[in-house]
Design an enzyme around this catalytic site. Structure first.
Site, PDB file in Angstrom:
ATOM      1  CG  HIS A 129      -1.939  -1.039   1.270  1.00 23.16           C
ATOM      2  ND1 HIS A 129      -2.789  -1.329   0.221  1.00 23.16           N
ATOM      3  CD2 HIS A 129      -2.263  -1.934   2.255  1.00 23.16           C
ATOM      4  CE1 HIS A 129      -3.572  -2.337   0.552  1.00 23.16           C
ATOM      5  NE2 HIS A 129      -3.272  -2.728   1.774  1.00 23.16           N
ATOM      6  CG  HIS A 168      -6.467  -5.607   2.234  1.00 20.34           C
ATOM      7  ND1 HIS A 168      -5.837  -6.427   3.153  1.00 20.34           N
ATOM      8  CD2 HIS A 168      -7.660  -5.260   2.781  1.00 20.34           C
ATOM      9  CE1 HIS A 168      -6.609  -6.564   4.212  1.00 20.34           C
ATOM     10  NE2 HIS A 168      -7.717  -5.879   4.014  1.00 20.34           N
ATOM     11  CG  ASP A 250      -4.374 -10.309   3.822  1.00 21.49           C
ATOM     12  OD1 ASP A 250      -3.959 -10.852   2.777  1.00 21.49           O
ATOM     13  OD2 ASP A 250      -4.289  -9.078   4.019  1.00 21.49           O
TER      14      ASP A 250
END
Length: 311
Positions: A129, A168, A250
């Site tokens: 990110h 994500h 995740d």
């Protein structure tokens, strides 16, 4: 050590990034990995265990704004602070983050020198990110994106495939690589979900981005097949010289920050599928690094399966 060895590398400084009580990205994410590997002695002995190095500020400048890099260094030197609602640094976060990047760069050097065929870096903080001039989503520096640019600048590679299966979207990685048409980026991620980017029609300025947004709660096979379809589309008529993986665990069922349904065996299946493709493309060369994953026991078990797949 045989030429077909797989390097497992990390750095003790990665454990000193102090995010505070109750933060999901904490040092326990790494603690369980060595003991999980020791519980599988054949796997443990098959790996080439190494401690990585620290990346220099100049190496971080390869993909980040130099002023941003030095602002992080200065903030850590002053004791730390908050960068956004989710991202904090402590006094030793510079050492942790530069060690994380350094492990990935070491992995690139080892694989491209022929010392190893594949590498996996167990590091934190994660990186996918991190933006050009800002931290975001627990991430300070773009570990894998930096590795891709480093492989091009230091080793003269052209075509690099980055595969991100973190739950994500790797918005930072996309931002840091999308201006280079010969770095192709494939990201499978939950949608809608943090950070709200990664639409399927976002192909980047050169059409070098393959985003695979997926709803949570779908059958496991749908995720595997969707990711591998995108990998095959990204490499149709284009042969990578190196494969890099943002290995976010995740994506597993039971992670507190995601709603995908994959199991540990799926991590190994996906890893093996990429190894098989890399064998045909680039003599099997893969550099992988840990991204997300917020159940420490699941992360440790997933690392075992990922390393089995890399072997």
């Amino acid at each position: 050590m045989t030429p077909a060895s797989v390097v497992f590398n990390s750095h003790s400084d990665c454990g000193f990034h102090d995010t505070g009580w109750g933060h999901p990205e904490h040092q326990g994410r790494l603690r369980n990995i060595p003991s999980a590997l020791r519980n599988h002695p054949e796997l443990f002995m098959a790996l080439d265990h190494r401690e990585g190095r620290h990346a220099t500020a100049q190496e971080l400048d390869i993909a980040h704004d130099p002023a941003y890099v030095r602002s992080i260094q200065a903030l850590c030197a002053s004791g730390g602070g908050c960068l956004d609602a989710d991202t904090v640094v402590s006094a030793q976060s510079w050492d942790a983050a530069s060690a994380g990047v350094g492990c990935v760069l070491d992995g690139v050097d080892l694989v491209l020198s022929g010392t190893a065929v594949r590498s996996f870096s167990a590091i934190r903080p994660p990186g996918h990110h991190a933006l050009y001039a800002a931290a975001m989503g627990f991430c300070l520096f773009g570990n894998v994106a930096l590795g891709a640019h480093y492989a091009r600048q230091r080793h003269g590679l052209q075509r690099i495939l980055v595969v991100d299966w973190d739950v994500h979207h790797g918005n930072g990685t996309q931002m840091l690589v999308e201006q280079e048409p010969d770095i192709r980026f494939v990201s499978m991620h939950q949608w809608p979900w943090y950070p709200g980017t990664g639409a399927a029609d976002d192909r980047g300025p050169h059409g070098s981005i393959w985003n695979v947004p997926m709803p949570g709660g779908r059958p496991r096979a749908e995720y595997r097949e969707a990711l591998l379809r995108a990998v095959d589309a990204a490499t149709a008529g284009w042969v990578p010289e190196l494969v890099m993986i943002s290995a976010g665990f995740d994506l597993l069922r039971g992670d507190p920050l995601g709603a995908f349904t994959l199991e540990l065996e799926d991590v190994e299946l996906l890893t093996r599928a990429l190894v098989e493709r890399a064998e045909g493309w680039c003599a099997g060369r893969i550099v992988s690094a840990l991204e997300g994953g917020y159940s420490p026991d699941l992360v440790a078990a997933a690392c075992v399966h990922h390393l089995r797949g890399l072997l």
